[in-house]
Design an enzyme around this catalytic site. Structure first.
Site, PDB file in Angstrom:
ATOM      1  N   SER A 121     -13.644  -0.399  11.411  1.00 26.34           N
ATOM      2  CA  SER A 121     -14.092   0.167  10.134  1.00 26.34           C
ATOM      3  C   SER A 121     -15.435  -0.459   9.792  1.00 26.34           C
ATOM      4  O   SER A 121     -15.705  -1.597  10.187  1.00 26.34           O
ATOM      5  CB  SER A 121     -13.087  -0.181   9.026  1.00 26.34           C
TER       6      SER A 121
ATOM      7  N   TYR B 295      -7.301  -6.116   5.297  1.00 27.23           N
ATOM      8  CA  TYR B 295      -7.790  -4.963   6.081  1.00 27.23           C
ATOM      9  C   TYR B 295      -9.087  -5.330   6.800  1.00 27.23           C
ATOM     10  O   TYR B 295      -9.217  -5.145   8.012  1.00 27.23           O
ATOM     11  CB  TYR B 295      -8.019  -3.787   5.127  1.00 27.23           C
TER      12      TYR B 295
END
Ligand SMILES: NC(=O)c1ccc[n+]([C@@H]2O[C@H](COP(=O)([O-])OP(=O)(O)OC[C@H]3O[C@@H](n4cnc5c(N)ncnc54)[C@H](O)[C@@H]3O)[C@@H](O)[C@H]2O)c1
Length: 253
Positions: A144, A158
């Site tokens: 990401s 995350y």
């Protein structure tokens, strides 16, 4: 037919980018093992592929549980007799529970790590021996842009799980290069999927996201599936240990 004769195992293939990737891979000739924790979603992706004349097997399990991953991979190999592509796409983004280190509970931290990082570990552990047996293959991890930049609205578990995936990607690329197994990572920006749906509902918020992206828009899942197709196919035969950022220019600013 860039994936003719190939078998792909795709996690989180029940919706979003995973479903799009599964459909595109099948369109390019791959037989696809559609793995997801959501049984209905996995079955629907497999049905979509079969309706268009492709071959798919839906398997249901949680990527954070080793015996589930082992079972799902074994079912895929039993059905299609080989494995060439591991696409570690499953992931969770829980902005309500995974926040700054100051606010996140240990249980929420661990759960996010288990799905986003331990999942790819289990898929690599149980999938790579099959790739080697097939004469080589391609592992695609999904990172990401949040692994590349800190955000003012923190999602620390995350972000760190996706960051660790970069290191795992390089390690796997080097370890298995001589066995013709490549491993790369894609870093998507904001993609229009069920994951982002709750955060894009508010038109003002959506507009502010779009204004921060040089290309001026949020991406469609197909735009990531196309990057994954490149990494899965022989078009990327000399690409390993690499990071491909697909974020509309966000991190180039
Ligand atoms: N959407 C974005 O903006 C964005 C941005 C950067 C990175 N990503 C990453 O891209 C990947 C795909 O995201 P998406 O937007 O398509 O998400 P999504 O939520 O739309 O789909 C994720 C899929 O993974 C499945 N899944 C969740 N937990 C699982 C588990 N424990 N075991 C097996 N399957 C599980 C879900 O059922 C779902 O089908 C994720 O790794 C995500 O972190 C997404």
């Amino acid at each position: 037919m860039r994936l003719q004769e190939k078998v792909a195992f795709i996690t989180g293939a029940g919706m979003g980018q995973g479903r799009e990737g599964a459909c595109l891979f099948a369109q390019e000739g791959a037989r696809v093992v559609v793995a997801d924790v959501d049984k209905t979603a996995a079955a629907e992706t497999a049905r979509l592929i079969e309706r268009r004349g492709g071959q798919a097997l839906a398997v249901v399990g949680d990527v954070s549980i080793e015996r589930d991953v082992k079972r799902m991979i074994a079912a895929g190999v039993k059905r299609f007799r080989a494995l060439h592509i591991l696409y570690n796409n499953a992931g969770v983004l829980w902005k309500d529970r995974d926040r700054s280190v100051l606010e996140t509970t240990e249980a929420n931290w661990d759960r996010v790590q288990a799905i986003n990082l331990k999942g790819p570990f289990f898929v690599a552990k149980h999938g790579i021996p099959h790739l080697i047996r097939s004469g080589g293959g391609s592992i695609i991890n999904v990172g990401s842009v949040s692994a590349l930049a800190g955000f003012t609205v923190a999602q620390d578990s995350y972000t760190s799980a996706k960051g660790a995936l970069i290191s795992l990607t390089r390690s796997l690329a080097i370890q298995f290069a001589r066995q013709n197994v490549r491993c790369n990572i894609i870093h998507p920006g904001i993609i229009e999927t069920p994951m982002q749906a709750p955060y894009l509902k508010d038109p003002a918020k959506r507009k502010s996201f779009e204004e921060g992206i040089p290309l001026g828009r949020i991406a469609q899942p197909r735009e990531i599936a196309c990057v994954a197709l490149f990494l899965a196919s022989d078009d990327s035969s000399y690409v390993t240990g690499a990071e491909i950022v697909a974020d509309g220019g966000f991190t180039a600013q």
